[in-house]
Design an enzyme around this catalytic site. Sequence first.
Site, PDB file in Angstrom:
ATOM      1  N   ASP A  51       8.385   3.774 -11.112  1.00  0.00           N
ATOM      2  CA  ASP A  51       9.306   3.399 -12.093  1.00  0.00           C
ATOM      3  C   ASP A  51      10.571   2.855 -11.489  1.00  0.00           C
ATOM      4  O   ASP A  51      10.981   2.752 -10.094  1.00  0.00           O
ATOM      5  CB  ASP A  51       9.768   5.109 -12.627  1.00  0.00           C
ATOM      6  CG  ASP A  51       8.604   5.931 -13.419  1.00  0.00           C
ATOM      7  OD1 ASP A  51       7.879   4.925 -14.241  1.00  0.00           O
ATOM      8  OD2 ASP A  51       8.482   6.889 -13.253  1.00  0.00           O
ATOM      9  N   TYR A  79       2.647   9.975  -1.724  1.00  0.00           N
ATOM     10  CA  TYR A  79       4.137   9.921  -1.933  1.00  0.00           C
ATOM     11  C   TYR A  79       4.656  10.899  -1.125  1.00  0.00           C
ATOM     12  O   TYR A  79       4.329  11.887  -0.772  1.00  0.00           O
ATOM     13  CB  TYR A  79       4.285  10.167  -3.456  1.00  0.00           C
ATOM     14  CG  TYR A  79       3.916   9.158  -4.409  1.00  0.00           C
ATOM     15  CD1 TYR A  79       4.957   8.214  -4.888  1.00  0.00           C
ATOM     16  CD2 TYR A  79       2.690   9.141  -5.132  1.00  0.00           C
ATOM     17  CE1 TYR A  79       4.508   7.323  -5.722  1.00  0.00           C
ATOM     18  CE2 TYR A  79       2.306   8.201  -6.067  1.00  0.00           C
ATOM     19  CZ  TYR A  79       3.022   7.284  -6.498  1.00  0.00           C
ATOM     20  OH  TYR A  79       2.910   6.329  -7.385  1.00  0.00           O
TER      21      TYR A  79
END
Length: 247
Positions: free
Chosen positions: A52, A110
């Site tokens: 994003d 992540y």
Amino acid sequence: MARIKLTVAYDGTDFSGWQLQPRQRTVQGVVEKAIMKITHAPARVHGSGRTDSGVHAMGQVAHFNCDDHWCSIPWQRALNGHMPKDVRILHSEVVDDDFHARYSARGKVYEYTLWHHSAFCLPQRRRFVWNCGDVDFETMESAAAILLGTHDFAAFQNVGTVVKTTTRTITSISRRPGITEHETIWRFEANGFLKQMVRIIMSCLVACGRGKLSVEELQLILESADRSKAPATAPPQGLSLISVHYP
């Protein structure tokens, strides 16, 4: 045609995410533009996922096709010569035609960085951390434990991406010190992640660490499969895609 695999790092601050968007600066767009400058032909770059706006990467993986005669050029060096300073190609290689950056992936890692000094955040770190203030690490780790394993993570998915299933398997959630004394890094490893899943999980763990959400309430959120039950999504700048795993 040849298929080229790229490992890409970027500072996501000034990008509107990975994916192409009209009249927006995106990482995919920057990479495709650099390829065209070399081959003088359009090439569609396929990423392992769509980070994003504001999210960073140390190990995004992508691929594109080109004519065979371009195989032998040093793609890492060539592309970096046409890249802005906030994007770099870390590695390039020719791969088999059946490799796909997204569909061949078997897992991702992540990391999310928290800043804990409520009085200030260093200017040099503000683009890469969430200043969440003081939290109780033991409570957060207890909360994280219930998310390990295979679950329906529908309550931790924001709208925007259609998926066949919201079931994912988280194999590890771990914590370690950050690069300054005021930071901690939370590492998430799974066979895949839903849209903004790590950011929503992080917001839940921080809420637990602040005493605003109990471990039992987090369990109920998980079981509910209802996004409206979970706290607001954590900000993007603390998140970075570290690596993508392939067979």
